[in-house]
Design a protein around this motif. Sequence first.
Motif, PDB file in Angstrom:
ATOM      1  N   LEU A   1       4.308   1.933   1.589  1.00 55.42           N
ATOM      2  CA  LEU A   1       4.283   1.259   0.375  1.00 55.42           C
ATOM      3  C   LEU A   1       4.674   2.362  -0.812  1.00 55.42           C
ATOM      4  N   LEU A   2       4.089   3.579  -0.583  1.00 58.90           N
ATOM      5  CA  LEU A   2       4.773   4.656  -1.360  1.00 58.90           C
ATOM      6  C   LEU A   2       6.073   4.740  -1.708  1.00 58.90           C
ATOM      7  N   LYS A   3       6.763   4.595  -0.590  1.00 59.56           N
ATOM      8  CA  LYS A   3       8.482   4.822  -0.440  1.00 59.56           C
ATOM      9  C   LYS A   3       8.883   3.593  -1.147  1.00 59.56           C
ATOM     10  N   LEU A   4       8.385   2.180  -0.961  1.00 54.58           N
ATOM     11  CA  LEU A   4       8.650   1.026  -1.857  1.00 54.58           C
ATOM     12  C   LEU A   4       8.695   1.407  -3.434  1.00 54.58           C
ATOM     13  N   ALA A   5       7.557   1.821  -3.714  1.00 49.74           N
ATOM     14  CA  ALA A   5       7.348   2.337  -5.177  1.00 49.74           C
ATOM     15  C   ALA A   5       8.331   3.315  -5.643  1.00 49.74           C
ATOM     16  N   GLU A   6       8.471   4.289  -4.703  1.00 47.44           N
ATOM     17  CA  GLU A   6       9.559   5.243  -5.150  1.00 47.44           C
ATOM     18  C   GLU A   6      10.885   4.674  -5.348  1.00 47.44           C
ATOM     19  N   SER A   7      11.265   3.834  -4.368  1.00 50.43           N
ATOM     20  CA  SER A   7      12.475   3.061  -4.520  1.00 50.43           C
ATOM     21  C   SER A   7      12.741   2.368  -5.630  1.00 50.43           C
ATOM     22  N   GLU A   8      11.715   1.707  -6.090  1.00 49.41           N
ATOM     23  CA  GLU A   8      11.942   0.750  -7.339  1.00 49.41           C
ATOM     24  C   GLU A   8      11.409   1.439  -8.506  1.00 49.41           C
ATOM     25  N   GLY A   9      11.305   2.756  -8.352  1.00 52.70           N
ATOM     26  CA  GLY A   9      11.002   3.790  -9.659  1.00 52.70           C
ATOM     27  C   GLY A   9       9.585   3.378 -10.251  1.00 52.70           C
ATOM     28  N   TRP A  10       8.559   2.993  -9.366  1.00 50.82           N
ATOM     29  CA  TRP A  10       7.405   2.750 -10.011  1.00 50.82           C
ATOM     30  C   TRP A  10       6.274   3.821  -9.789  1.00 50.82           C
ATOM     31  N   SER A  11       5.402   4.086 -10.701  1.00 50.77           N
ATOM     32  CA  SER A  11       4.415   5.157 -10.454  1.00 50.77           C
ATOM     33  C   SER A  11       3.162   4.315  -9.764  1.00 50.77           C
ATOM     34  N   ILE A  12       2.228   4.998  -9.367  1.00 51.45           N
ATOM     35  CA  ILE A  12       1.072   4.463  -8.650  1.00 51.45           C
ATOM     36  C   ILE A  12       0.205   3.387  -9.674  1.00 51.45           C
ATOM     37  N   PRO A  13       0.237   3.600 -10.802  1.00 43.73           N
ATOM     38  CA  PRO A  13      -0.249   2.442 -11.712  1.00 43.73           C
ATOM     39  C   PRO A  13       0.466   1.415 -11.779  1.00 43.73           C
TER      40      PRO A  13
ATOM     41  N   LEU B   1       2.629   0.287  -9.550  1.00 49.59           N
ATOM     42  CA  LEU B   1       2.691  -0.189  -8.173  1.00 49.59           C
ATOM     43  C   LEU B   1       1.249  -1.226  -8.136  1.00 49.59           C
ATOM     44  N   ALA B   2       0.090  -0.532  -8.541  1.00 52.52           N
ATOM     45  CA  ALA B   2      -0.994  -1.354  -8.727  1.00 52.52           C
ATOM     46  C   ALA B   2      -0.869  -2.555  -9.547  1.00 52.52           C
ATOM     47  N   ASN B   3      -0.216  -2.494 -10.616  1.00 52.56           N
ATOM     48  CA  ASN B   3       0.220  -3.646 -11.565  1.00 52.56           C
ATOM     49  C   ASN B   3       0.972  -4.641 -10.849  1.00 52.56           C
ATOM     50  N   GLN B   4       2.127  -4.378 -10.002  1.00 53.15           N
ATOM     51  CA  GLN B   4       2.649  -4.973  -9.182  1.00 53.15           C
ATOM     52  C   GLN B   4       2.112  -5.794  -8.200  1.00 53.15           C
ATOM     53  N   LEU B   5       1.032  -5.451  -7.782  1.00 49.24           N
ATOM     54  CA  LEU B   5       0.134  -5.715  -6.992  1.00 49.24           C
ATOM     55  C   LEU B   5      -1.101  -6.580  -7.280  1.00 49.24           C
ATOM     56  N   GLY B   6      -1.358  -6.562  -8.424  1.00 45.36           N
ATOM     57  CA  GLY B   6      -2.645  -7.103  -9.197  1.00 45.36           C
ATOM     58  C   GLY B   6      -3.978  -6.505  -8.945  1.00 45.36           C
ATOM     59  N   VAL B   7      -3.738  -5.440  -8.813  1.00 44.88           N
ATOM     60  CA  VAL B   7      -5.005  -4.685  -8.396  1.00 44.88           C
ATOM     61  C   VAL B   7      -5.299  -3.279  -9.332  1.00 44.88           C
ATOM     62  N   ASN B   8      -6.409  -3.017  -9.479  1.00 43.55           N
ATOM     63  CA  ASN B   8      -6.892  -1.854 -10.341  1.00 43.55           C
ATOM     64  C   ASN B   8      -6.274  -0.324  -9.689  1.00 43.55           C
ATOM     65  N   TYR B   9      -5.800   0.513 -10.470  1.00 45.98           N
ATOM     66  CA  TYR B   9      -5.201   1.682 -10.172  1.00 45.98           C
ATOM     67  C   TYR B   9      -6.019   2.397  -9.394  1.00 45.98           C
ATOM     68  N   SER B  10      -7.344   2.860  -9.743  1.00 44.95           N
ATOM     69  CA  SER B  10      -8.238   3.497  -9.135  1.00 44.95           C
ATOM     70  C   SER B  10      -8.539   3.023  -7.635  1.00 44.95           C
ATOM     71  N   TYR B  11      -8.679   1.545  -7.546  1.00 44.25           N
ATOM     72  CA  TYR B  11      -8.784   1.063  -6.253  1.00 44.25           C
ATOM     73  C   TYR B  11      -7.507   1.274  -5.121  1.00 44.25           C
ATOM     74  N   LEU B  12      -6.366   1.085  -5.843  1.00 41.92           N
ATOM     75  CA  LEU B  12      -5.415   1.354  -5.100  1.00 41.92           C
ATOM     76  C   LEU B  12      -4.963   2.625  -4.599  1.00 41.92           C
ATOM     77  N   PHE B  13      -5.403   3.669  -5.513  1.00 37.56           N
ATOM     78  CA  PHE B  13      -5.410   5.044  -5.096  1.00 37.56           C
ATOM     79  C   PHE B  13      -6.207   5.448  -4.120  1.00 37.56           C
ATOM     80  N   ARG B  14      -7.362   4.896  -4.118  1.00 38.51           N
ATOM     81  CA  ARG B  14      -8.208   5.197  -2.892  1.00 38.51           C
ATOM     82  C   ARG B  14      -7.762   4.614  -1.742  1.00 38.51           C
ATOM     83  N   VAL B  15      -7.265   3.387  -1.637  1.00 37.59           N
ATOM     84  CA  VAL B  15      -6.632   2.616  -0.562  1.00 37.59           C
ATOM     85  C   VAL B  15      -5.559   3.768   0.092  1.00 37.59           C
TER      86      VAL B  15
END
Length: 77
Positions: free
Chosen positions: A8-20, A22-36
């Motif tokens: 999932l992190l490789k996907l974010a990197e390939s799309e040029g997305w930060s973790i926040p 990526l969280a937005n793309q997935l429809g979840v809170n950043y802190s929640y995704l970070f813990r996952v």
Amino acid sequence: MKINSKKLLKLAESEGWSIPELANQLGVNYSYLFRVLKNEKNGGGKLFNGLYQLCKEKELNIEDYIFLQKNVVYKQW
């Protein structure tokens, strides 16, 4: 099911997305995704639904981004 954090992190990197982002793309809170992603929390329905929708939109195989648990077969003695 469990999220394949590395993939999932490789996907974010390939799309040029930060973790926040990526969280937005997935429809979840950043802190929640970070813990996952740090394996501090298991993903829930909202995350898996968001991942499914993202994979569908990007024509990706969702099985690349999750680990499916194998059924355990118990033998009777």
